[in-house]
Design a protein around this motif. Structure first.
Motif, PDB file in Angstrom:
ATOM      1  N   THR A  73      -6.113  -4.585  -1.447  1.00  0.00           N
ATOM      2  CA  THR A  73      -6.698  -4.763  -2.785  1.00  0.00           C
ATOM      3  C   THR A  73      -6.892  -3.448  -3.546  1.00  0.00           C
ATOM      4  O   THR A  73      -7.755  -3.325  -4.395  1.00  0.00           O
ATOM      5  CB  THR A  73      -8.042  -5.545  -2.768  1.00  0.00           C
ATOM      6  OG1 THR A  73      -9.048  -4.764  -2.151  1.00  0.00           O
ATOM      7  CG2 THR A  73      -7.895  -6.881  -2.116  1.00  0.00           C
ATOM      8  N   THR A  74      -6.083  -2.469  -3.260  1.00  0.00           N
ATOM      9  CA  THR A  74      -6.090  -1.219  -4.009  1.00  0.00           C
ATOM     10  C   THR A  74      -5.368  -1.447  -5.337  1.00  0.00           C
ATOM     11  O   THR A  74      -4.453  -2.253  -5.421  1.00  0.00           O
ATOM     12  CB  THR A  74      -5.358  -0.137  -3.197  1.00  0.00           C
ATOM     13  OG1 THR A  74      -6.119   0.110  -2.025  1.00  0.00           O
ATOM     14  CG2 THR A  74      -5.188   1.140  -3.960  1.00  0.00           C
ATOM     15  N   ASN A  75      -5.760  -0.709  -6.374  1.00  0.00           N
ATOM     16  CA  ASN A  75      -5.031  -0.833  -7.625  1.00  0.00           C
ATOM     17  C   ASN A  75      -4.880   0.519  -8.308  1.00  0.00           C
ATOM     18  O   ASN A  75      -5.695   1.417  -8.141  1.00  0.00           O
ATOM     19  CB  ASN A  75      -5.711  -1.837  -8.571  1.00  0.00           C
ATOM     20  CG  ASN A  75      -7.018  -1.323  -9.119  1.00  0.00           C
ATOM     21  OD1 ASN A  75      -7.031  -0.489 -10.018  1.00  0.00           O
ATOM     22  ND2 ASN A  75      -8.128  -1.810  -8.580  1.00  0.00           N
ATOM     23  N   THR A  76      -3.802   0.628  -9.029  1.00  0.00           N
ATOM     24  CA  THR A  76      -3.513   1.779  -9.868  1.00  0.00           C
ATOM     25  C   THR A  76      -3.308   1.233 -11.275  1.00  0.00           C
ATOM     26  O   THR A  76      -2.597   0.242 -11.450  1.00  0.00           O
ATOM     27  CB  THR A  76      -2.232   2.493  -9.391  1.00  0.00           C
ATOM     28  OG1 THR A  76      -2.417   2.894  -8.047  1.00  0.00           O
ATOM     29  CG2 THR A  76      -1.926   3.699 -10.236  1.00  0.00           C
ATOM     30  N   ASN A 128      -8.252   2.692  -8.291  1.00  0.00           N
ATOM     31  CA  ASN A 128      -9.467   1.951  -7.938  1.00  0.00           C
ATOM     32  C   ASN A 128     -10.607   2.231  -8.923  1.00  0.00           C
ATOM     33  O   ASN A 128     -11.722   2.557  -8.539  1.00  0.00           O
ATOM     34  CB  ASN A 128      -9.911   2.282  -6.511  1.00  0.00           C
ATOM     35  CG  ASN A 128      -9.021   1.616  -5.475  1.00  0.00           C
ATOM     36  OD1 ASN A 128      -8.227   0.746  -5.802  1.00  0.00           O
ATOM     37  ND2 ASN A 128      -9.153   2.025  -4.242  1.00  0.00           N
ATOM     38  N   ASP A 129     -10.288   2.144 -10.195  1.00  0.00           N
ATOM     39  CA  ASP A 129     -11.245   2.320 -11.288  1.00  0.00           C
ATOM     40  C   ASP A 129     -11.795   3.739 -11.435  1.00  0.00           C
ATOM     41  O   ASP A 129     -12.708   3.978 -12.219  1.00  0.00           O
ATOM     42  CB  ASP A 129     -12.419   1.331 -11.163  1.00  0.00           C
ATOM     43  CG  ASP A 129     -11.936  -0.113 -11.152  1.00  0.00           C
ATOM     44  OD1 ASP A 129     -10.934  -0.407 -11.831  1.00  0.00           O
ATOM     45  OD2 ASP A 129     -12.550  -0.942 -10.469  1.00  0.00           O
ATOM     46  N   GLN A 130     -11.250   4.678 -10.710  1.00  0.00           N
ATOM     47  CA  GLN A 130     -11.648   6.088 -10.852  1.00  0.00           C
ATOM     48  C   GLN A 130     -10.622   6.772 -11.749  1.00  0.00           C
ATOM     49  O   GLN A 130      -9.426   6.773 -11.441  1.00  0.00           O
ATOM     50  CB  GLN A 130     -11.691   6.764  -9.492  1.00  0.00           C
ATOM     51  CG  GLN A 130     -12.037   8.230  -9.562  1.00  0.00           C
ATOM     52  CD  GLN A 130     -11.939   8.907  -8.195  1.00  0.00           C
ATOM     53  OE1 GLN A 130     -11.652   8.279  -7.191  1.00  0.00           O
ATOM     54  NE2 GLN A 130     -12.149  10.205  -8.192  1.00  0.00           N
ATOM     55  N   THR A 186       1.813   1.943  -3.582  1.00  0.00           N
ATOM     56  CA  THR A 186       0.684   2.532  -4.305  1.00  0.00           C
ATOM     57  C   THR A 186       0.519   3.995  -3.920  1.00  0.00           C
ATOM     58  O   THR A 186       0.294   4.854  -4.773  1.00  0.00           O
ATOM     59  CB  THR A 186      -0.608   1.748  -4.006  1.00  0.00           C
ATOM     60  OG1 THR A 186      -0.407   0.383  -4.349  1.00  0.00           O
ATOM     61  CG2 THR A 186      -1.771   2.291  -4.809  1.00  0.00           C
ATOM     62  N   ASP A 221       0.825  -1.214   0.000  1.00  0.00           N
ATOM     63  CA  ASP A 221       0.000   0.000   0.000  1.00  0.00           C
ATOM     64  C   ASP A 221       0.857   1.260   0.000  1.00  0.00           C
ATOM     65  O   ASP A 221       0.487   2.263  -0.600  1.00  0.00           O
ATOM     66  CB  ASP A 221      -0.990   0.013   1.169  1.00  0.00           C
ATOM     67  CG  ASP A 221      -0.337  -0.191   2.523  1.00  0.00           C
ATOM     68  OD1 ASP A 221       0.861  -0.516   2.572  1.00  0.00           O
ATOM     69  OD2 ASP A 221      -1.049  -0.034   3.534  1.00  0.00           O
ATOM     70  N   TYR A 281      -5.771   5.555 -13.653  1.00  0.00           N
ATOM     71  CA  TYR A 281      -6.880   5.207 -12.753  1.00  0.00           C
ATOM     72  C   TYR A 281      -6.358   4.844 -11.368  1.00  0.00           C
ATOM     73  O   TYR A 281      -5.286   4.267 -11.226  1.00  0.00           O
ATOM     74  CB  TYR A 281      -7.634   3.973 -13.259  1.00  0.00           C
ATOM     75  CG  TYR A 281      -8.301   4.125 -14.589  1.00  0.00           C
ATOM     76  CD1 TYR A 281      -9.626   4.514 -14.672  1.00  0.00           C
ATOM     77  CD2 TYR A 281      -7.618   3.848 -15.767  1.00  0.00           C
ATOM     78  CE1 TYR A 281     -10.264   4.636 -15.902  1.00  0.00           C
ATOM     79  CE2 TYR A 281      -8.241   3.960 -17.001  1.00  0.00           C
ATOM     80  CZ  TYR A 281      -9.565   4.354 -17.060  1.00  0.00           C
ATOM     81  OH  TYR A 281     -10.182   4.463 -18.273  1.00  0.00           O
ATOM     82  N   PRO A 327      -4.332   4.210   0.375  1.00  0.00           N
ATOM     83  CA  PRO A 327      -4.605   2.894  -0.200  1.00  0.00           C
ATOM     84  C   PRO A 327      -4.819   1.850   0.892  1.00  0.00           C
ATOM     85  O   PRO A 327      -4.199   1.905   1.951  1.00  0.00           O
ATOM     86  CB  PRO A 327      -3.334   2.578  -0.985  1.00  0.00           C
ATOM     87  CG  PRO A 327      -2.687   3.889  -1.205  1.00  0.00           C
ATOM     88  CD  PRO A 327      -3.044   4.721  -0.015  1.00  0.00           C
TER      89      PRO A 327
END
Length: 167
Positions: free
Chosen positions: A86-89, A113-115, A63, A60, A111, A83
């Motif tokens: 299960t956070t993602n970039t 978390n899909d934002q 991230t 984290d 992105y 973060p």
């Protein structure tokens, strides 16, 4: 935010993300270059240097550092979100032209978390990141990795400080 590398100049963010973003931009340039200038073998995604997708696993704090790096160099104003598990970039590269001829014919979408946090011209994206990357020598100097024997006394003092601080 302080825990996740938010210092006045954000040098730790640039230093810690330099190896990752160097690798990432090189892979992106190779993939785009394969699409524009390559042969059928290049376009078939059969070479590790030109993959269609890359996943890099991190912690984290990694991230968070990547988020702060992007916010710093592209002057993004999104709210910092710490973060969690299960956070993602994601960085996605798209053709912006039916017959691309240069890096300027591609865009990058960024992105968290899909934002969607930003959309950039690929050529400008790579150029902006490249200007912020630290060299291996700069990182070694900052972390006192070079001249190992010459810095022995400095290391002893730091180790003693950490041990006493922990106690």
């Amino acid at each position: 935010e302080y825990f996740f590398f938010v210092y006045k100049d954000l040098d730790l963010v640039s230093m810690s993300m330099s190896p990752v973003f160097q690798e990432m931009t090189e892979l992106m340039k190779n993939r785009v270059g394969g699409d524009i200038f390559g042969t059928n073998d290049d376009i078939a995604y059969s070479d590790y240097s030109k993959p269609k997708m890359v996943m890099i696993s991190g912690h984290d704090t990694s991230t968070a550092a990547s988020m702060m790096f992007m916010r710093k160099i592209f002057k993004l104003n999104h709210t910092f979100i710490a973060p969690v598990f299960t956070t993602n970039t994601m960085f996605e590269v798209y053709k912006n032209s039916t017959k691309p001829e240069s890096y300027y014919d591609y865009i990058v979408k960024y992105y968290f978390n899909d934002q969607l946090l930003g959309t950039f011209n690929f050529a400008e994206f790579v150029d902006t990141i490249s200007k912020e990357l630290w060299t291996k020598e700069e990182i070694e100097d900052y972390c006192h990795l070079g001249k190992y024997k010459e810095r022995e006394e400095q290391r002893k003092l730091k180790i003693a400080t950490f041990v006493l601080g922990s106690l």
